[in-house]
Design a protein around this motif. Structure first.
Motif, short mmCIF file in Angstrom:
data_model
loop_
_atom_site.label_atom_id
_atom_site.label_comp_id
_atom_site.label_asym_id
_atom_site.label_seq_id
_atom_site.Cartn_x
_atom_site.Cartn_y
_atom_site.Cartn_z
N ASP A 7 24.22 0.31 -7.49
CA ASP A 7 24.21 1.73 -7.86
C ASP A 7 22.96 2.43 -7.35
OD1 ASP A 7 26.63 1.50 -9.13
OD2 ASP A 7 25.73 1.06 -11.10
N ILE A 8 21.90 1.66 -7.16
CA ILE A 8 20.65 2.26 -6.67
C ILE A 8 20.86 2.85 -5.27
CG2 ILE A 8 18.32 1.70 -5.88
CD1 ILE A 8 18.02 -0.14 -8.21
N LEU A 9 21.76 2.25 -4.47
CA LEU A 9 22.00 2.77 -3.13
C LEU A 9 22.44 4.22 -3.16
CD1 LEU A 9 23.81 -0.15 -1.24
CD2 LEU A 9 21.52 0.74 -0.84
N SER A 10 23.18 4.60 -4.20
CA SER A 10 23.65 5.98 -4.29
C SER A 10 22.52 6.96 -4.54
CB SER A 10 24.71 6.10 -5.40
OG SER A 10 24.14 5.76 -6.67
N GLN A 11 21.32 6.45 -4.88
CA GLN A 11 20.18 7.32 -5.11
C GLN A 11 19.51 7.77 -3.81
OE1 GLN A 11 19.36 8.29 -8.38
NE2 GLN A 11 21.35 7.28 -8.64
N PHE A 12 19.86 7.11 -2.69
CA PHE A 12 19.31 7.50 -1.39
C PHE A 12 20.17 8.66 -0.86
CE2 PHE A 12 17.71 3.30 -2.05
CZ PHE A 12 16.48 3.25 -1.42
N LYS A 48 11.14 9.05 6.87
CA LYS A 48 12.57 8.84 7.02
C LYS A 48 12.94 7.37 7.24
CE LYS A 48 13.44 13.43 8.98
NZ LYS A 48 13.97 14.18 10.15
N LYS A 49 12.00 6.60 7.77
CA LYS A 49 12.34 5.22 8.10
C LYS A 49 11.11 4.33 7.98
CE LYS A 49 14.48 2.39 11.74
NZ LYS A 49 15.11 2.42 13.09
N ILE A 50 11.27 3.21 7.25
CA ILE A 50 10.25 2.17 7.19
C ILE A 50 10.88 0.93 7.82
CG2 ILE A 50 8.77 0.77 5.71
CD1 ILE A 50 8.92 3.01 3.63
N THR A 51 10.47 0.59 9.02
CA THR A 51 11.11 -0.49 9.76
C THR A 51 10.76 -1.83 9.14
OG1 THR A 51 10.96 0.82 11.77
CG2 THR A 51 11.44 -1.52 12.03
N ALA A 52 11.80 -2.62 8.85
CA ALA A 52 11.61 -3.91 8.19
C ALA A 52 11.65 -5.04 9.20
CB ALA A 52 12.70 -4.11 7.14
N LEU A 53 10.97 -6.10 8.84
CA LEU A 53 11.08 -7.33 9.63
C LEU A 53 12.47 -7.93 9.44
CD1 LEU A 53 7.67 -8.97 8.75
CD2 LEU A 53 8.42 -8.37 11.04
N PRO A 54 12.91 -8.79 10.38
CA PRO A 54 14.14 -9.53 10.14
C PRO A 54 14.04 -10.26 8.80
CG PRO A 54 13.41 -9.85 12.38
CD PRO A 54 12.32 -9.09 11.69
N PHE A 55 15.14 -10.29 8.06
CA PHE A 55 15.09 -10.80 6.70
C PHE A 55 14.62 -12.25 6.64
CE2 PHE A 55 18.17 -7.32 6.25
CZ PHE A 55 17.50 -6.60 5.27
N PHE A 114 0.83 -1.21 0.00
CA PHE A 114 0.00 0.00 0.00
C PHE A 114 0.86 1.26 0.00
CE2 PHE A 114 -3.55 -2.38 2.48
CZ PHE A 114 -3.84 -3.12 1.35
N LEU A 115 2.03 1.17 0.66
CA LEU A 115 2.88 2.36 0.79
C LEU A 115 3.41 2.85 -0.55
CD1 LEU A 115 4.96 1.60 4.02
CD2 LEU A 115 3.16 3.29 3.73
N LEU A 116 3.43 1.98 -1.53
CA LEU A 116 3.88 2.39 -2.86
C LEU A 116 3.00 3.52 -3.42
CD1 LEU A 116 4.76 -1.00 -4.61
CD2 LEU A 116 6.30 0.95 -4.28
N TYR A 117 1.77 3.61 -2.93
CA TYR A 117 0.82 4.59 -3.45
C TYR A 117 0.55 5.72 -2.45
CZ TYR A 117 0.11 0.50 -6.37
OH TYR A 117 0.32 -0.57 -7.20
N CYS A 165 10.86 1.32 -0.43
CA CYS A 165 11.90 2.21 0.08
C CYS A 165 12.46 3.10 -1.02
CB CYS A 165 13.03 1.39 0.72
SG CYS A 165 12.57 0.60 2.28
N PHE A 166 12.65 2.53 -2.22
CA PHE A 166 13.17 3.32 -3.34
C PHE A 166 12.18 4.39 -3.76
CE2 PHE A 166 14.22 4.17 -7.79
CZ PHE A 166 15.56 4.51 -7.64
N ARG A 167 10.91 4.09 -3.57
CA ARG A 167 9.86 5.08 -3.87
C ARG A 167 10.08 6.36 -3.05
NH1 ARG A 167 6.35 8.41 -3.55
NH2 ARG A 167 4.10 8.22 -3.78
N PHE A 168 10.67 6.23 -1.86
CA PHE A 168 10.91 7.38 -0.99
C PHE A 168 12.41 7.62 -0.77
CE2 PHE A 168 6.89 5.38 0.30
CZ PHE A 168 6.02 6.42 0.03
#
Length: 636
Positions: free
Chosen positions: A195-200, A144-151, A134-137, A165-168
């Protein structure tokens, strides 16, 4: 009170519970407005509030219900079943009922009334994968932070999490990133995943878990995000020696990118530390780092020393010791036979590392000897507390002194004396130990005795000693000093939290600590006891704690035989917490469950106490809890 600035009230709120703050808000309008600004910053939506919010979102009164929504900064979704709906390694967990959840339209409408959200925590919602899509929309301008579950718990839904996360990426300051083979094949707008990491652009905190490439090392990751203040790098694969060596060679060049200037907290978890990686760390780490944590998960401390050599190891330990808050941890899940290695040499190497880690600090150390099958060795230091805490993982070498070829003796009755370091090599030894904790598991009592003798004789600055949860010995209050300035062993108080000691233990303690002034005795699992307290010639106070299970409370008889020949007896019926005096020592008491006999001096301040298991473990003679009964000698 009304003239106080708002900052004072905010400081008070830090020490109050949510219910207390709610009560605080009822005093007056000003206090209510102050509470609203603080109390509403965190919104927790549990099962009940989901129902309430859904009802209000569907009503015409929703603007009034969410009128303080602009104050909310952190949103937490919480369900009693937590992550029950999440997948575990691709297989769905069986549940009986799905946690109540918002629909997509309700979820997005809710967020519209919380326009200033900075952090969303979905880990305990039971609907993580459901909500993350849902957060994508959502329109979150300040997130600033979307807390993730343990992987491990959302193995199948990581792409959705990362896409969100990339959306924000323009506003997020915190991110958890998992690098796997599947993620390596994942492209977004024709960009490589790294390379996407450098976009944050505003990323300050990064948790990076490498489960794919051995040629990827921590130092390359921090260059992708030069604005980081905190980096946690975890790798399940050993780093390539060639890559690390190439980075080490480049350190000589002026153009080499050094540690990010903004980085203040660095956490590293690796399967092993190779020679080149250890050398790289020793040359790479800088003093301006506030926190450094290094965890080695599959390589023990002495395996590491054998692989890298003592010189390189000492360079790293010396460098780590210069940090204000540091920990290096080694975990070895199995015992490795080391031909010809004695416990004396093992202890010598350990103290050499400790000496390098201490540097020029004059601080004493807390040492924990752990006798588990998983050998854990760690070195920690915190500058604010000026405290060094060390853990020494015991192995079969320490139990037996030496391994004989391929044969390891496993009979605890033949345990050897614990070793001292070779002073011609190690310039420090047990005299640096201020606090000693023995967590020896089910080791035989004989080994505990040898450890105690070792401590009493060699740890001359010892101020506190603990053996698991059945023995605590400490110095008198206000005499503890955390600096090595010639203080000597001044242990004065002995506490047996669970039960009174065996006679051999009493003998050892009275021999090496003749000036004991305070004695605390428990009574759990003891049916009859006779204890001679006259061996403690300086004893002033004794506390005897009656511990009985809730399921059964039997009667207790306590008898005193004084050195002047007089006797006195007390009786506890097991129900009311009260001691009854029995002057007639020959009188009959019908079948007491427990009988305790003490030989002691008449002038000892003897107190009988009642307490629970936990209160006894935390028993403090300066802050007595529960019901206590002072034994009066004037009745004799």
């Amino acid at each position: 009170m009304n003239d106080l600035p708002a900052e004072v009230f905010y400081g008070i709120f830090r020490f109050l519970s949510r219910s207390e703050i709610s009560t605080f808000s009822l005093v007056c309008k000003k206090w209510n407005s102050l509470v609203v600004k603080v109390y509403r910053k965190v919104l927790v939506i549990d099962g009940y509030k989901v129902r309430l919010a859904k009802l209000n979102l569907a009503s015409d009164n929703r603007s009034q219900y969410f009128r303080n929504g602009h104050l909310v900064r952190k949103l937490i979704f919480k369900s009693e079943r937590g992550g029950a709906m999440e997948n575990y390694r691709g297989s769905s967990t069986e549940i009986h009922q799905r946690p109540l959840s918002f629909s997509r339209s309700e979820f997005l409408l809710l967020l519209e009334y919380l326009p200033n959200i900075e952090e969303i925590n979905l880990t305990k919602s039971g609907n993580f994968t459901y909500y993350i899509s849902f957060l994508l929309y959502a329109n979150l301008q300040h997130i600033k932070k979307i807390t993730a579950l343990p992987f491990e718990t959302y193995y199948g839904g990581y792409h959705e999490y990362f896409s969100t996360c990339f959306r924000f990426c323009g506003t997020l300051t915190s991110l958890c990133f998992q690098y796997t083979e599947a993620m390596n094949d994942y492209y977004y707008r024709s960009m490589d995943i790294l390379d996407i990491l450098s976009q944050f652009k505003n990323l300050k905190q990064l948790v990076f878990i490498n489960r794919y490439r051995s040629e990827l090392i921590m130092f390359q990751v921090q260059k992708l995000c030069p604005q980081l203040t905190e980096l946690t790098f975890t790798s399940d694969v050993s780093s390539s020696e060639m890559v690390v060596q190439g980075s080490l060679d480049q350190r000589i060049e002026p153009t080499t990118v050094k540690l990010n200037k903004s980085l203040r907290h660095l956490n590293i978890s690796l399967p092993s530390l190779s020679f080149t990686y250890t050398s790289y760390l020793a040359s790479y780490l800088e003093d301006r780092l506030h926190t450094v944590n290094i965890e080695v998960t599959s390589n023990g401390l002495y395996d590491w020393l054998e692989n890298v050599g003592m010189d390189v190891a000492l360079k790293l330990m010396k460098k780590l010791g210069q940090s204000n808050n540091v920990c290096i941890f080694f975990l070895k899940s199995h015992d490795t036979q080391r031909a010809g290695l004695t416990s004396e040499m093992k202890m010598t190497r350990w103290f050499q590392l400790v000496n390098a880690f201490r540097g020029n600090k004059n601080a004493l150390c807390t040492v924990k000897f752990c006798g588990t099958r998983s050998s854990q060795d760690y070195f920690t230091y915190n500058v604010l507390e000026n405290q060094i805490i060390l853990s020494y993982g015991l192995e079969y070498i320490d139990y037996h002194g030496r391994e004989d070829g391929d044969h390891i003796y496993r009979f605890y009755r033949s345990l050897s004396e614990f070793a001292l370091p070779i002073r011609s090599i190690s310039i420090i030894g047990p005299e640096i130990i201020d606090r000693l904790e023995l967590n020896l598991g089910r080791t035989a009592d004989g080994f505990v005795m040898k450890f105690l003798r070792y401590a009493f004789i060699n740890c001359i600055n010892l101020q506190y000693l603990q053996v698991t949860d059945y023995l605590q010995i400490r110095a008198c209050r206000n005499q503890r000093n955390n600096e090595l300035k010639g203080i000597r062993n001044n242990l004065k108080a002995v506490h047996f939290p669970t039960s009174a000691p065996i006679n051999n233990l009493i003998k050892v303690i009275s021999t090496y600590l003749p000036d004991i002034e305070v004695l605390v005795l428990g009574s759990r699992n003891i049916f009859d006891l006779k204890l001679d307290l006259t061996v403690f010639t300086s004893l002033k106070r004794c506390y005897f704690i009656i511990q009985q299970a809730h399921s059964y409370r039997g009667s207790v008889t306590i008898r005193f035989n004084y050195t002047d020949g007089k006797k006195q007896r007390y009786y506890y019926d097991g129900t009311v917490q009260q001691i009854l005096v029995r002057k007639d020592i020959q009188g009959d008491i019908s079948n007491p469950r427990q009988i305790f006999i003490f030989d002691c001096e008449k002038d000892i301040k003897f107190t009988v106490c009642f307490g629970s298991e936990q209160s006894i473990l935390e028993f403090d003679v300066d802050k007595l809890q529960g019901i206590c009964y002072r034994i009066p000698t004037y009745l004799i």
